[in-house]
Design a protein around this motif. Sequence first.
Motif, PDB file in Angstrom:
ATOM      1  N   PRO A   1      -4.477   5.794   1.870  1.00  0.00           N
ATOM      2  CA  PRO A   1      -4.190   5.173   0.566  1.00  0.00           C
ATOM      3  C   PRO A   1      -2.811   4.547   0.489  1.00  0.00           C
ATOM      4  O   PRO A   1      -2.636   3.497  -0.139  1.00  0.00           O
ATOM      5  CB  PRO A   1      -4.330   6.351  -0.413  1.00  0.00           C
ATOM      6  N   GLU A   2      -1.816   5.159   1.138  1.00  0.00           N
ATOM      7  CA  GLU A   2      -0.447   4.646   1.011  1.00  0.00           C
ATOM      8  C   GLU A   2      -0.227   3.318   1.741  1.00  0.00           C
ATOM      9  O   GLU A   2       0.802   2.666   1.545  1.00  0.00           O
ATOM     10  CB  GLU A   2       0.575   5.684   1.490  1.00  0.00           C
ATOM     11  N   LEU A   3      -1.175   2.911   2.568  1.00  0.00           N
ATOM     12  CA  LEU A   3      -1.049   1.620   3.260  1.00  0.00           C
ATOM     13  C   LEU A   3      -1.889   0.529   2.578  1.00  0.00           C
ATOM     14  O   LEU A   3      -2.159  -0.513   3.171  1.00  0.00           O
ATOM     15  CB  LEU A   3      -1.447   1.746   4.726  1.00  0.00           C
ATOM     16  N   ALA A   4      -2.252   0.746   1.334  1.00  0.00           N
ATOM     17  CA  ALA A   4      -3.088  -0.217   0.609  1.00  0.00           C
ATOM     18  C   ALA A   4      -2.443  -1.593   0.547  1.00  0.00           C
ATOM     19  O   ALA A   4      -3.133  -2.619   0.632  1.00  0.00           O
ATOM     20  CB  ALA A   4      -3.377   0.298  -0.804  1.00  0.00           C
ATOM     21  N   ALA A   5      -1.121  -1.649   0.409  1.00  0.00           N
ATOM     22  CA  ALA A   5      -0.439  -2.948   0.304  1.00  0.00           C
ATOM     23  C   ALA A   5      -0.653  -3.781   1.557  1.00  0.00           C
ATOM     24  O   ALA A   5      -0.813  -5.015   1.480  1.00  0.00           O
ATOM     25  CB  ALA A   5       1.055  -2.731   0.054  1.00  0.00           C
ATOM     26  N   LEU A   6      -0.677  -3.132   2.720  1.00  0.00           N
ATOM     27  CA  LEU A   6      -0.916  -3.868   3.962  1.00  0.00           C
ATOM     28  C   LEU A   6      -2.332  -4.422   3.988  1.00  0.00           C
ATOM     29  O   LEU A   6      -2.554  -5.586   4.351  1.00  0.00           O
ATOM     30  CB  LEU A   6      -0.689  -2.963   5.179  1.00  0.00           C
ATOM     31  N   ARG A   7      -3.303  -3.583   3.618  1.00  0.00           N
ATOM     32  CA  ARG A   7      -4.699  -4.013   3.692  1.00  0.00           C
ATOM     33  C   ARG A   7      -4.986  -5.165   2.735  1.00  0.00           C
ATOM     34  O   ARG A   7      -5.878  -5.985   2.999  1.00  0.00           O
ATOM     35  CB  ARG A   7      -5.620  -2.832   3.392  1.00  0.00           C
TER      36      ARG A   7
END
Length: 262
Positions: free
Chosen positions: A179-185
């Motif tokens: 969830p914490e890498l949502a900005a990348l996705r």
Amino acid sequence: MTERAPLPVRLVTFNVHHGVGDDGRHDLPRLARLLADVDADLICLQEVDRRFGPRSEGVDQAELLSRALEMDLAWGPAIDAPGPAGSEDGGDRRQYGNALLSRLPLLATEVHPLPGGGEPRSALRVQVGLTDGALWVTTTHLSSGSAADRARQAAAVTELQIAAPGVLVGDLNADAGAPELAALRERLSDAWQQAAARSDQGGRLSLHREAGLTHPARRPRVRIDQVWVTGGVSVADARVLDGAGTSDHHPLLVDLLVTPER
């Protein structure tokens, strides 16, 4: 107007654990030999020491690797502290952070501190020259202790890497689907998933074959070392190499095809 042909760029990202392998030895020549064998245009490294202390014999690892591989160096400290007390002007500074080694011309270098508590984190953003164009490369190492900090850091590095064509790489300390890498996705593409061909250290009969697991090196369980790409960058091949003798991570190699913007 003639369409531009994509340019091949081989990139490796590797958390080198300050040159200490799974045998507990600091051995920089061993690390240099592994990196030379991959024959990469760009080598992005995390956990690199520059005169940091006894764990790496006080050497400037970034400079020594740059010389050994005959590649240009861009440096982005996350920790920057005074040298030993009593030496002239405080001595050479003790530093630890991210390095980029390049066969391609270095056009611009930026170091960006990242938000969050605990160990300081930073992102090294470099523009390298291509034939009739350029590529932005951001190398980073996100927090290992806090998902909330990783989320803030992921958002910050994503904003840095929206210029196309570009590549964001590093030890993100979270799976690509976390969830914490949502900005990348939301704004970038996972190179491992985009790759036309993939291989890793999982054996032929392993349930983890082609899962891209990179850590811990002795028995990988997580895919925390990653490459993310913008538009204008496609991925021909992605490979997790064997780095068990040189670090507690395995290196990730990607063969990219970059179409520079006009």
